[in-house]
Design an enzyme around this catalytic site. Structure first.
Site, PDB file in Angstrom:
ATOM      1  N   LYS A  22      11.092  -3.753   3.557  1.00  0.00           N
ATOM      2  CA  LYS A  22       9.677  -3.316   3.512  1.00  0.00           C
ATOM      3  C   LYS A  22       8.937  -4.132   2.451  1.00  0.00           C
ATOM      4  CE  LYS A  22       8.603   0.468   1.026  1.00  0.00           C
ATOM      5  NZ  LYS A  22       7.590   0.229  -0.037  1.00  0.00           N
ATOM      6  N   ASN A  23       9.540  -4.280   1.285  1.00  0.00           N
ATOM      7  CA  ASN A  23       8.825  -4.919   0.173  1.00  0.00           C
ATOM      8  C   ASN A  23       8.784  -6.437   0.257  1.00  0.00           C
ATOM      9  OD1 ASN A  23       8.273  -2.401  -0.711  1.00  0.00           O
ATOM     10  ND2 ASN A  23       9.716  -2.404  -2.423  1.00  0.00           N
ATOM     11  N   CYS A 117      -0.173   7.305  -7.782  1.00  0.00           N
ATOM     12  CA  CYS A 117       0.706   7.933  -6.791  1.00  0.00           C
ATOM     13  C   CYS A 117       1.648   8.834  -7.570  1.00  0.00           C
ATOM     14  CB  CYS A 117       1.457   6.871  -5.988  1.00  0.00           C
ATOM     15  SG  CYS A 117       2.736   6.073  -6.949  1.00  0.00           S
ATOM     16  N   ARG A 122      -0.067   3.520 -11.924  1.00  0.00           N
ATOM     17  CA  ARG A 122      -0.001   2.287 -11.121  1.00  0.00           C
ATOM     18  C   ARG A 122      -1.281   1.433 -11.249  1.00  0.00           C
ATOM     19  NH1 ARG A 122       3.785   3.203  -6.972  1.00  0.00           N
ATOM     20  NH2 ARG A 122       4.012   0.944  -6.825  1.00  0.00           N
ATOM     21  N   ASP A 305      13.979   1.378  -7.932  1.00  0.00           N
ATOM     22  CA  ASP A 305      13.957   1.973  -6.585  1.00  0.00           C
ATOM     23  C   ASP A 305      15.305   2.552  -6.181  1.00  0.00           C
ATOM     24  OD1 ASP A 305      11.629  -0.406  -5.066  1.00  0.00           O
ATOM     25  OD2 ASP A 305      11.373   1.216  -6.507  1.00  0.00           O
ATOM     26  N   ARG A 397       7.854   6.194   5.487  1.00  0.00           N
ATOM     27  CA  ARG A 397       7.147   5.022   4.960  1.00  0.00           C
ATOM     28  C   ARG A 397       8.112   3.863   4.735  1.00  0.00           C
ATOM     29  NH1 ARG A 397       3.330   5.981  -0.003  1.00  0.00           N
ATOM     30  NH2 ARG A 397       3.259   3.756   0.409  1.00  0.00           N
TER      31      ARG A 397
HETATM   32  C1  EPZ Z   1       6.699  -3.045  -6.470  1.00  0.00           C
HETATM   33  O1  EPZ Z   1       5.616  -2.218  -6.851  1.00  0.00           O
HETATM   34  C2  EPZ Z   1       7.395  -2.320  -5.321  1.00  0.00           C
HETATM   35  N1  EPZ Z   1       6.466  -2.166  -4.195  1.00  0.00           N
HETATM   36  C3  EPZ Z   1       7.872  -0.939  -5.795  1.00  0.00           C
HETATM   37  O2  EPZ Z   1       8.591  -0.339  -4.721  1.00  0.00           O
HETATM   38  C4  EPZ Z   1       8.829  -1.148  -6.967  1.00  0.00           C
HETATM   39  O3  EPZ Z   1       9.234   0.110  -7.445  1.00  0.00           O
HETATM   40  C5  EPZ Z   1       8.122  -1.935  -8.072  1.00  0.00           C
HETATM   41  O4  EPZ Z   1       7.626  -3.192  -7.552  1.00  0.00           O
HETATM   42  C6  EPZ Z   1       9.042  -2.245  -9.238  1.00  0.00           C
HETATM   43  O5  EPZ Z   1      10.138  -2.972  -8.793  1.00  0.00           O
HETATM   44  C7  EPZ Z   1       6.260  -3.235  -3.385  1.00  0.00           C
HETATM   45  O6  EPZ Z   1       6.808  -4.311  -3.568  1.00  0.00           O
HETATM   46  C8  EPZ Z   1       5.321  -3.020  -2.237  1.00  0.00           C
HETATM   47  P1  EPZ Z   1       4.903  -3.496 -10.539  1.00  0.00           P
HETATM   48  P2  EPZ Z   1       4.492  -2.797  -7.854  1.00  0.00           P
HETATM   49  O7  EPZ Z   1       3.520  -4.052 -10.452  1.00  0.00           O
HETATM   50  O8  EPZ Z   1       4.301  -4.248  -7.635  1.00  0.00           O
HETATM   51  C9  EPZ Z   1       2.803  -1.742 -14.379  1.00  0.00           C
HETATM   52  C10 EPZ Z   1       9.169   1.369  -3.241  1.00  0.00           C
HETATM   53  O9  EPZ Z   1       9.747   2.425  -3.456  1.00  0.00           O
HETATM   54  N2  EPZ Z   1       1.625  -2.524 -13.967  1.00  0.00           N
HETATM   55  O10 EPZ Z   1       6.051  -4.455 -10.694  1.00  0.00           O
HETATM   56  O11 EPZ Z   1       3.314  -1.905  -7.750  1.00  0.00           O
HETATM   57  C11 EPZ Z   1       3.097  -0.604 -13.421  1.00  0.00           C
HETATM   58  O12 EPZ Z   1       2.326   0.543 -13.744  1.00  0.00           O
HETATM   59  C12 EPZ Z   1       8.089   0.892  -4.176  1.00  0.00           C
HETATM   60  O13 EPZ Z   1       9.419   0.587  -2.297  1.00  0.00           O
HETATM   61  C13 EPZ Z   1       0.513  -2.551 -14.796  1.00  0.00           C
HETATM   62  O14 EPZ Z   1       0.494  -1.935 -15.855  1.00  0.00           O
HETATM   63  O15 EPZ Z   1       5.184  -2.598  -9.260  1.00  0.00           O
HETATM   64  C14 EPZ Z   1       4.562  -0.373 -13.634  1.00  0.00           C
HETATM   65  O16 EPZ Z   1       4.738   0.451 -14.766  1.00  0.00           O
HETATM   66  C15 EPZ Z   1       7.768   1.936  -5.234  1.00  0.00           C
HETATM   67  N3  EPZ Z   1      -0.566  -3.285 -14.417  1.00  0.00           N
HETATM   68  C16 EPZ Z   1       5.103  -1.780 -13.935  1.00  0.00           C
HETATM   69  O17 EPZ Z   1       3.966  -2.561 -14.296  1.00  0.00           O
HETATM   70  C17 EPZ Z   1      -0.594  -3.985 -13.227  1.00  0.00           C
HETATM   71  O18 EPZ Z   1      -1.607  -4.648 -12.940  1.00  0.00           O
HETATM   72  C18 EPZ Z   1       5.792  -2.450 -12.770  1.00  0.00           C
HETATM   73  O19 EPZ Z   1       4.902  -2.396 -11.683  1.00  0.00           O
HETATM   74  C19 EPZ Z   1       0.545  -3.936 -12.398  1.00  0.00           C
HETATM   75  C20 EPZ Z   1       1.641  -3.209 -12.788  1.00  0.00           C
END
Ligand code: EPZ
Length: 418
Positions: A22-23, A117, A122, A305, A397
């Site tokens: 998915k990702n 969420c 996020r 995850d 999902r």
């Molecule tokens: C991706 O989400 C994945 N989703 C998530 O999978 C996964 O848990 C996550 O990466 C971490 O590995 C997809 O790829 C579609 P991040 P993402 O930006 O990109 C903070 C699932 O279950 N952050 O790496 O949204 C954020 O709050 C999903 O399949 C900021 O502060 O995660 C978090 O604490 C859930 N500012 C950390 O960074 C930003 O602009 C990591 O988030 C962006 C992120």
């Protein structure tokens, strides 16, 4: 709304397979916006999130068509809009992945802020800062991101957190921008690397994907391609947890083994056994699960995850385990539900103390987010009696045909209208 009913405890046996990731699929679908021809993706899982991304792209004037069970054609050559509405974005945060491609391809993007969420606030501040650094004029108005750029230009982007979709957004934007972009402290996740592979096949000039520093030399055009999506390491890991908690031996076909070191290492550490077989792995659970320490981290560390699914397994370990969640601030929503099944887990801040118990007992529990739902399914397979898992749209999902796959392994699971 549907619910799952699961009778336990059950032994599993036989063979299952890993669907497409998915990702990895979601950013690749967004990358089709950059192409001046159609993109065909193979091994795309049939999931609610994929449908949402199709709706979003169709709303932009793209054409998404299934050309086979898992073969998706995305043609954005006649793209006519830059608008990603709140109604779709709120259902799937990964919609933010159209921000970079729209700004690069059309010179403008009008994308709803995703909102939070269950697992956390996020924010997308790093995505926005990157587009600004590349020359985008970005305003936030009425809950929407409005970006404008005559032509994005290369820049050096430093992420203070190695954001996965943030890195993917910049990879896509930089591929069609003017000049050289350097991403520092980039995410190294395998799904980011898979996207880079697809972009390079489209004509992008990228070096360093999978490392902390990625360099992208912008080009004038990217062409349509056919590409096969990698398989889903989190789904494969979830089936390993199902085998572990039920003390079963199963075969998992085509897992992305090279992307699963941390998951496999932890599986073996708590007593699991694993053998490579042709195009898959044979995994074996054990009678007495060993307790352990888990600290989630960015790749190649232990993936956040997989945290909830391993917590379900460790609730039956022979001793006390500690789980520390370092990526998201609220990713313990499954704890209260696992405790309803008889687990003994206490949360303090971003740490959960999991006291192993002798057994779990079926009950009605509530799915709250995608991976929390998976952990409840894993636990229910071992729980004595009947477990009802409500709101399983969360599972739909991110897991393709989960109940069918588990049924084929011998699980007593069925879907009912709630
Ligand atoms: C991706 O989400 C994945 N989703 C998530 O999978 C996964 O848990 C996550 O990466 C971490 O590995 C997809 O790829 C579609 P991040 P993402 O930006 O990109 C903070 C699932 O279950 N952050 O790496 O949204 C954020 O709050 C999903 O399949 C900021 O502060 O995660 C978090 O604490 C859930 N500012 C950390 O960074 C930003 O602009 C990591 O988030 C962006 C992120």
């Amino acid at each position: 709304m549907d619910k799952f009913v699961i009778e336990g405890p059950t032994k599993l046996s036989g063979t299952t397979f890993t669907s497409g990731s998915k990702n990895a699929s979601l950013p690749m679908m967004a990358a089709a916006i950059l192409a001046d021809g159609a993109v065909v993706l193979n091994n795309v899982p049939r999931l609610r999130d994929i449908d949402t991304m199709c709706k979003l792209l169709n709303g932009l004037g793209c054409i998404c068509e299934w050309r086979g069970e898992n073969r998706l054609k995305v043609d954005c050559s006649s793209i006519s809009s830059d608008f990603a509405p709140y109604d779709l974005v709120r259902k799937m945060r990964a919609s933010i992945l159209v921000l970079g491609p729209l700004t690069a391809r059309l010179g403008s993007a009008h994308v709803s802020l995703p909102g939070g969420c269950a697992i956390g606030v996020r924010p997308v501040n790093l995505h926005i800062a990157a587009i600004k650094a590349m020359g985008g004029d970005v305003q936030i108005e009425n809950g929407y991101i409005k970006a404008k750029a005559k032509k994005l230009r290369g820049a050096t982007i430093y992420f203070d957190i190695p954001t996965v979709t943030g890195t993917e957004n910049v990879l896509m934007a930089a591929a069609l921008s003017e000049g050289k972009t350097v991403i520092k402290n980039a995410a190294k996740e395998p799904e980011v690397v898979d996207l880079a592979r697809m972009l390079k096949k489209m004509g992008a000039r990228i070096e360093g994907e999978g490392e902390s520093t990625i360099e992208i030399e912008g080009v004038d055009r990217l062409c349509g391609v056919e590409f096969t999506v990698m398989s889903d390491r989190i789904e494969a890991g979830t089936f390993m947890c199902a085998a572990m908690i039920t003390g079963s031996e199963i075969t998992i076909k085509n897992p992305p083994l090279d992307a699963m070191d941390a998951i496999i290492d932890k599986f073996l550490e708590i007593g699991g056994e694993l053998e490579r077989v042709d195009d898959g792995i044979l995994v074996r659970g054990c009678e007495r699960i060993k307790p352990t320490m888990i600290k989630t981290a960015v790749y190649p560390g232990f993936p956040t995850d997989m945290q909830a699914q391993f917590m379900a397994v460790l609730s039956l370990a022979d001793g006390t385990s500690i789980i520390e969640e370092t990526i998201f601030e609220n990713r313990f929503m499954h704890v209260a539900e696992l405790n309803r099944l008889g687990a003994n887990i206490v949360v303090s801040g971003n740490r959960a103390v999991v006291e192993g118990v002798d057994g779990l007992v079926g009950a009605s529990v509530m799915a709250t987010d995608l991976r929390a739902s998976a952990s409840l399914v894993v636990a229910a397979l071992a729980a004595k009696g009947k477990t009802e898992i409500l709101r399983i749209y969360h599972l739909d999902r991110g897991y393709e045909s989960l109940e069918e796959k588990l049924k084929r392994l011998g699980a007593k699971i069925w879907r009912e209208k709630q």
